[in-house]
Design a protein around this motif. Structure first.
Motif, mmCIF file in Angstrom:
data_model
loop_
_atom_site.group_PDB
_atom_site.id
_atom_site.type_symbol
_atom_site.label_atom_id
_atom_site.label_comp_id
_atom_site.label_asym_id
_atom_site.label_seq_id
_atom_site.Cartn_x
_atom_site.Cartn_y
_atom_site.Cartn_z
ATOM 1 N N MET A 1 11.793 11.797 -0.066
ATOM 2 C CA MET A 1 11.585 11.096 -1.339
ATOM 3 C C MET A 1 10.761 9.835 -1.135
ATOM 4 N N ALA A 2 9.983 9.462 -2.151
ATOM 5 C CA ALA A 2 9.135 8.274 -2.063
ATOM 6 C C ALA A 2 9.974 7.021 -1.852
ATOM 7 N N GLU A 3 11.139 6.953 -2.538
ATOM 8 C CA GLU A 3 11.985 5.757 -2.418
ATOM 9 C C GLU A 3 12.525 5.606 -1.005
ATOM 10 N N ASP A 4 12.894 6.727 -0.377
ATOM 11 C CA ASP A 4 13.429 6.682 0.976
ATOM 12 C C ASP A 4 12.401 6.133 1.957
ATOM 13 N N ALA A 5 11.148 6.587 1.844
ATOM 14 C CA ALA A 5 10.092 6.116 2.742
ATOM 15 C C ALA A 5 9.844 4.631 2.546
ATOM 16 N N PHE A 6 9.845 4.185 1.306
ATOM 17 C CA PHE A 6 9.605 2.768 1.033
ATOM 18 C C PHE A 6 10.750 1.917 1.575
ATOM 19 N N THR A 7 11.989 2.377 1.361
ATOM 20 C CA THR A 7 13.152 1.638 1.851
ATOM 21 C C THR A 7 13.145 1.551 3.369
ATOM 22 N N GLU A 8 12.764 2.629 4.043
ATOM 23 C CA GLU A 8 12.721 2.649 5.506
ATOM 24 C C GLU A 8 11.784 1.581 6.053
ATOM 25 N N HIS A 9 10.638 1.400 5.411
ATOM 26 C CA HIS A 9 9.618 0.478 5.924
ATOM 27 C C HIS A 9 9.636 -0.879 5.233
ATOM 28 N N ARG A 10 10.629 -1.107 4.372
ATOM 29 C CA ARG A 10 10.645 -2.342 3.588
ATOM 30 C C ARG A 10 10.659 -3.613 4.438
ATOM 31 N N PRO A 11 11.477 -3.705 5.505
ATOM 32 C CA PRO A 11 11.445 -4.936 6.315
ATOM 33 C C PRO A 11 10.048 -5.248 6.873
ATOM 34 N N LEU A 12 9.347 -4.230 7.337
ATOM 35 C CA LEU A 12 7.981 -4.428 7.831
ATOM 36 C C LEU A 12 7.061 -4.882 6.704
ATOM 37 N N LEU A 13 7.142 -4.236 5.569
ATOM 38 C CA LEU A 13 6.261 -4.562 4.445
ATOM 39 C C LEU A 13 6.532 -5.973 3.926
ATOM 40 N N PHE A 14 7.823 -6.343 3.852
ATOM 41 C CA PHE A 14 8.150 -7.705 3.410
ATOM 42 C C PHE A 14 7.608 -8.727 4.406
ATOM 43 N N THR A 15 7.752 -8.456 5.694
ATOM 44 C CA THR A 15 7.293 -9.401 6.714
ATOM 45 C C THR A 15 5.792 -9.621 6.613
ATOM 46 N N ILE A 16 5.037 -8.550 6.435
ATOM 47 C CA ILE A 16 3.580 -8.678 6.286
ATOM 48 C C ILE A 16 3.241 -9.501 5.049
ATOM 49 N N ALA A 17 3.876 -9.166 3.920
ATOM 50 C CA ALA A 17 3.576 -9.869 2.672
ATOM 51 C C ALA A 17 3.957 -11.343 2.766
ATOM 52 N N TYR A 18 5.115 -11.625 3.372
ATOM 53 C CA TYR A 18 5.548 -13.018 3.482
ATOM 54 C C TYR A 18 4.601 -13.819 4.377
ATOM 55 N N GLU A 19 4.192 -13.257 5.495
ATOM 56 C CA GLU A 19 3.306 -13.992 6.393
ATOM 57 C C GLU A 19 1.928 -14.203 5.779
ATOM 58 N N MET A 20 1.518 -13.317 4.887
ATOM 59 C CA MET A 20 0.244 -13.502 4.209
ATOM 60 C C MET A 20 0.332 -14.492 3.063
ATOM 61 N N LEU A 21 1.530 -14.634 2.475
ATOM 62 C CA LEU A 21 1.668 -15.430 1.256
ATOM 63 C C LEU A 21 2.470 -16.722 1.429
ATOM 64 N N GLY A 22 3.358 -16.772 2.409
ATOM 65 C CA GLY A 22 4.171 -17.978 2.601
ATOM 66 C C GLY A 22 5.201 -18.191 1.519
ATOM 67 N N SER A 23 5.533 -17.142 0.789
ATOM 68 C CA SER A 23 6.494 -17.249 -0.310
ATOM 69 C C SER A 23 7.286 -15.958 -0.403
ATOM 70 N N ALA A 24 8.610 -16.067 -0.320
ATOM 71 C CA ALA A 24 9.456 -14.888 -0.443
ATOM 72 C C ALA A 24 9.356 -14.297 -1.843
ATOM 73 N N GLY A 25 9.280 -15.166 -2.856
ATOM 74 C CA GLY A 25 9.159 -14.690 -4.231
ATOM 75 C C GLY A 25 7.876 -13.915 -4.450
ATOM 76 N N ASP A 26 6.756 -14.460 -3.955
ATOM 77 C CA ASP A 26 5.477 -13.762 -4.088
ATOM 78 C C ASP A 26 5.486 -12.462 -3.290
ATOM 79 N N ALA A 27 6.126 -12.490 -2.115
ATOM 80 C CA ALA A 27 6.205 -11.282 -1.289
ATOM 81 C C ALA A 27 6.992 -10.190 -2.022
ATOM 82 N N GLU A 28 8.083 -10.573 -2.691
ATOM 83 C CA GLU A 28 8.862 -9.603 -3.453
ATOM 84 C C GLU A 28 8.051 -9.030 -4.611
ATOM 85 N N ASP A 29 7.251 -9.874 -5.253
ATOM 86 C CA ASP A 29 6.379 -9.387 -6.338
ATOM 87 C C ASP A 29 5.386 -8.361 -5.802
#
Length: 298
Positions: A1-29
């Motif tokens: 399922m698409a949701e399962d794949a996204f959930t599996e890689h979510r920590p990596l994706l959040f880390t990339i977004a946070y390091e690019m943006l410097g904001s947890a809120g923006d990373a979540e968006d």
């Protein structure tokens, strides 16, 4: 399922977004926007879901970063990254701990959006120039040039620090005790001569709007703050951004968060966040992940 794949890689994706943006809120968006795009794709047609998702998140984060750059230039007082509460195991990965530290995040702010994306993906996460080129829509030769320029810029400005550990937490504990009891000499011994205190109130609460530099001035500042708030404040030691930190709570509410940069047994930097917009998400422990890649090494 698409949701399962996204959930599996979510920590990596959040880390990339946070390091690019410097904001947890923006990373979540960014992750929300990326999930919507991912959910519209048939996952059976994607051979490498992680690589695909990293590409989507990178592009969304780049678009978001370009949009927020102008707002940060108009920020009232000193802008600091939105702090994230990290698990102790983050400090065991030296590359990850340094990459999310306050000092490194501030250095990354001095890069342009494309340079930041290339540096984060290549030097922190270990993606090849070819993989990054596909993610940001540049040629591999161009990415290689951007990576060299960004790396030179970062290495010229990076500050050495020691991640959260028993030793650094002990130094912070001594610092907090010295400020609470007014032991000026102990405090001075713990501060490096060129220590820097940065405060982020966002123009919404009282905070120093300019950096405070030097042992004497920083000692006076922290002692003054402690005298003014000691009667109503409870202090807890925690870990934020892979760094030893202290939470200051007033009537049970998080009022002030300070992350400590420590090198060679002395405090070289204090990063104080009071902006309530940044503190209200600071309670959640964020799982971070570099995805198993090996970072670039000089």
């Amino acid at each position: 399922m698409a949701e399962d794949a996204f959930t599996e890689h979510r920590p990596l994706l959040f880390t990339i977004a946070y390091e690019m943006l410097g904001s947890a809120g923006d990373a979540e968006d960014v992750l929300q926007e990326s999930y919507l795009r991912w959910s519209a794709v048939d996952p059976d047609t994607v051979e490498h879901p992680r690589a695909y998702l990293v590409r989507v998140v990178t592009r969304q984060a780049l678009n978001h970063l370009r949009a927020v750059k102008a707002r940060r230039e108009e920020y009232v007082g000193t802008w600091l990254p939105e702090p994230i509460r990290t698990a102790p195991d983050v400090s065991e990965d030296a590359v990850l701990a340094e990459s999310v530290s306050m000092a490194m995040m501030l250095v990354l702010e001095t890069l342009n959006p494309t340079e930041r994306a290339v540096f984060v993906l290549h030097d922190v996460f270990g993606y090849s120039h070819g993989e990054i080129a596909a993610s940001i829509g540049k040629t591999e030769v161009t990415v290689r040039q951007i990576a060299h320029r960004a790396r030179r810029h970062v290495h010229a400005r990076r500050r050495r620090f020691e991640p959260d550990s028993e030793a650094t937490r002990a130094i912070v504990q001594r610092f907090l005790l010295a400020t609470a009891t007014g032991e000026v000499q102990v405090l001075m011994d713990l501060l490096a001569p060129d220590v820097v205190q940065l405060s982020d109130g966002g123009g919404k609460v009282v905070a120093a709007r300019r950096p405070i530099i030097g042992r004497d001035d920083v000692a006076r500042f922290v002692l003054g703050v402690t005298r003014a708030t000691a009667a109503t404040t409870r202090v807890e030691q925690v870990t934020y951004n892979g760094m030893p930190a202290a939470r200051f709570l007033t009537d049970g509410e998080l009022d002030w968060l300070v992350a400590f940069e420590i090198h060679d047994g002395r405090i070289t930097g204090l990063y104080g966040i009071r902006n309530p917009d940044k503190l209200h998400r600071a309670e959640t422990v964020r799982p971070l992940d570099r995805g198993g890649h090996q970072p670039w090494k000089p």
